[in-house]
Design an enzyme around this catalytic site. Structure first.
Site, short mmCIF file in Angstrom:
data_model
loop_
_atom_site.label_atom_id
_atom_site.label_comp_id
_atom_site.label_asym_id
_atom_site.label_seq_id
_atom_site.Cartn_x
_atom_site.Cartn_y
_atom_site.Cartn_z
N LYS A 153 0.91 -1.15 -0.11
CA LYS A 153 -0.04 0.05 0.06
C LYS A 153 0.98 1.23 -0.06
O LYS A 153 0.53 2.24 -0.53
CB LYS A 153 -0.71 0.05 1.40
CG LYS A 153 -2.14 -0.97 1.18
CD LYS A 153 -3.17 -0.53 2.17
CE LYS A 153 -4.14 -1.40 2.08
NZ LYS A 153 -5.29 -0.99 2.79
N LYS B 117 -5.08 -9.25 -7.13
CA LYS B 117 -6.35 -9.52 -6.21
C LYS B 117 -7.38 -8.63 -6.70
O LYS B 117 -7.24 -7.55 -7.11
CB LYS B 117 -6.01 -9.14 -4.84
CG LYS B 117 -7.11 -9.49 -3.81
CD LYS B 117 -6.40 -8.91 -2.30
CE LYS B 117 -7.06 -7.67 -2.22
NZ LYS B 117 -7.07 -7.27 -0.72
N LYS C 298 -11.48 -3.35 -4.21
CA LYS C 298 -12.32 -2.09 -4.38
C LYS C 298 -11.45 -0.85 -4.75
O LYS C 298 -12.14 0.04 -5.00
CB LYS C 298 -13.01 -2.24 -3.21
CG LYS C 298 -12.47 -1.94 -1.88
CD LYS C 298 -13.41 -2.16 -0.66
CE LYS C 298 -12.74 -2.13 0.54
NZ LYS C 298 -13.44 -2.83 1.71
P1 AMP Z 1 -10.98 -5.27 2.75
O1 AMP Z 1 -11.96 -5.19 1.54
O2 AMP Z 1 -9.51 -5.24 2.26
O3 AMP Z 1 -11.40 -4.56 3.93
O4 AMP Z 1 -11.16 -6.91 3.04
C1 AMP Z 1 -12.37 -7.49 3.85
C2 AMP Z 1 -12.35 -8.85 3.83
O5 AMP Z 1 -12.62 -9.43 2.55
C3 AMP Z 1 -10.95 -9.48 4.23
O6 AMP Z 1 -11.18 -10.72 4.99
C4 AMP Z 1 -10.29 -9.80 2.94
O7 AMP Z 1 -9.40 -11.06 3.05
C5 AMP Z 1 -11.64 -10.34 2.09
N1 AMP Z 1 -11.20 -9.97 0.73
C6 AMP Z 1 -10.89 -8.87 0.02
N2 AMP Z 1 -10.70 -9.03 -1.21
C7 AMP Z 1 -10.76 -10.28 -1.47
C8 AMP Z 1 -10.31 -11.00 -2.74
N3 AMP Z 1 -10.26 -10.54 -3.63
N4 AMP Z 1 -10.71 -12.39 -2.35
C9 AMP Z 1 -11.09 -12.92 -1.13
N5 AMP Z 1 -11.11 -12.24 -0.20
C10 AMP Z 1 -10.93 -10.97 -0.01
#
Ligand code: AMP
Ligand code: TRP
Length: 346
Positions: free
Chosen positions: A124, A207, A210
């Site tokens: 990041k 990955k 968002k």
């Molecule tokens: P975040 O969007 O980074 O706050 O992630 C929130 C949750 O979603 C966490 O448990 C991440 O590991 C999961 N997550 C986010 N992006 C992915 C993805 N592309 N594949 C699987 N899990 C995801």
């Protein structure tokens, strides 16, 4: 770091904690890697606590009005994905002050050398490491506090969060060791299912996120049926048809990703998906995947829309959740302060 006794978690009630940042559109990756599995844990009858981590979100700039809207939208996504605020605790982090307070205490337990190994920070911060907020660097210690202030034993997350949960275990072990207590459990990351790392639809090595500048790289939970179908149709793949056996996905990250997404949405194994579609071309598989995704996601986005029409009700749900969370977190914070030698005389 010396680990905790193998049976340390036997002293604690099984409890699930997880969080998601309300920092914009939730994606299919969040749904399959997190939300869907959060609902499954709740339905297994385990005590489940789910948090919209707004204190984490502000480690990078957030417009205040947008943060409020995104927090409500994320809450709506949780509920629409099957999280029932009467059976799970659902709240936003900043309404429970124990998170920030324990976060500070754990900043004093975590070592700088440990933080320097966090790959998400390196990704990041990139070349900008001097300019990012101090909060972004300290963020994994706050995440440890989120988990430990509930004495949670299980943390369902996607693959990308594994290192942070392991850090949480190191912090808990060091605290217990330094103060000669068995106070914090050793939370286990739960990384399960076919879609623990959903990849970008434009680049199978990245990955699905968002924050990706390309909207075509992800399926947003708010996308309508046409948009979902179009994004899958245009998903980047190699030209070969699907292999006849699962081993044939080796070295084909884009194909593997679409098979994994299908498997997770259908509740099948990737093997079974190949059993059904092996040998078929993309002209068959992509429309089938799009139909399945629309069938699963359309009810969620419709329900999110209904919930978002009444933001005051969402705020009430979060407030009630925060009160329940606080009742668990505050006593654990108090005990932590006491163990560390802080006078509690108020
Ligand atoms: P975040 O969007 O980074 O706050 O992630 C929130 C949750 O979603 C966490 O448990 C991440 O590991 C999961 N997550 C986010 N992006 C992915 C993805 N592309 N594949 C699987 N899990 C995801
Ligand atoms: N760091 C997680 C992410 O970006 C979100 C998070 C914050 C979290 N606190 C947590 C996840 C506690 C699990 C447990 O995805």
């Amino acid at each position: 770091m010396t680990d905790q006794p193998a049976d340390i978690n036997a002293k604690f009630t099984p409890r699930v904690f997880s969080g998601i940042q309300p920092s914009g559109n939730l994606t299919l990756g969040n749904y399959l890697g997190a939300l869907k599995r959060f609902a499954e844990k709740q339905d297994q009858g385990i005590e489940t606590i789910y948090c919209l981590v707004d204190l984490h979100a502000v480690t990078v700039w957030q417009e205040p009005e947008a943060l409020k809207r995104q927090t409500r939208e994320a809450a709506a996504a949780f509920i629409a994905s099957g999280i029932d605020p009467d059976r799970s605790i659902l709240f936003n982090q900043s309404q429970v002050s124990a998170h920030a307070e324990l976060g500070w205490l754990l900043n004093c337990v975590a070592r700088v050398g440990w933080m320097n190994r966090m790959t998400q920070f390196k990704d990041k911060a990139g070349k900008n490491a001097e300019k990012v907020s101090l909060g972004l660097y300290a963020y994994p210690a706050l995440m440890a506090a989120d988990i430990l202030t509930y004495h949670a034993t299980m943390v369902p997350v996607g693959e990308d969060q594994k290192q942070h949960v392991e850090l949480t275990r190191d912090i808990a072990a060091k605290f217990n060791h330094d103060y000669g207590v068995e106070f914090f459990p050793s939370p286990a990351p739960l990384i399960e299912g076919a879609a623990t790392r959903v990849m970008s639809l434009r680049d199978g090595s990245k990955k699905m996120s968002k924050s990706d500048p390309s909207d075509a790289s992800r399926i947003n939970l708010t996308d309508d049926a046409d948009t979902i179908a179009k994004k899958f149709r245009k998903a980047v793949t190699d030209p070969a048809p699907l292999p006849e056996a699962i081993e044939g996905l080796e070295g084909r990250p884009e194909a593997r990703n679409l098979v994994n997404i299908y498997a997770a949405l259908a509740g099948m194994t990737p093997d079974a998906v190949i059993g059904e579609y092996g040998g078929q071309g993309w002209g068959v598989f992509k429309p089938a995947l799009a139909d399945l995704a629309v069938a699963k996601l359309a009810p969620i986005s419709t329900e999110m829309g209904r919930l978002m029409a009444d933001p005051a009700e969402i705020d009430r749900i979060l407030g009630k959740g925060a009160a329940k969370a606080d009742a668990i977190a505050q006593p654990i914070l108090e005990q932590t302060l006491d163990i560390m030698g802080m006078i509690r005389s108020r």
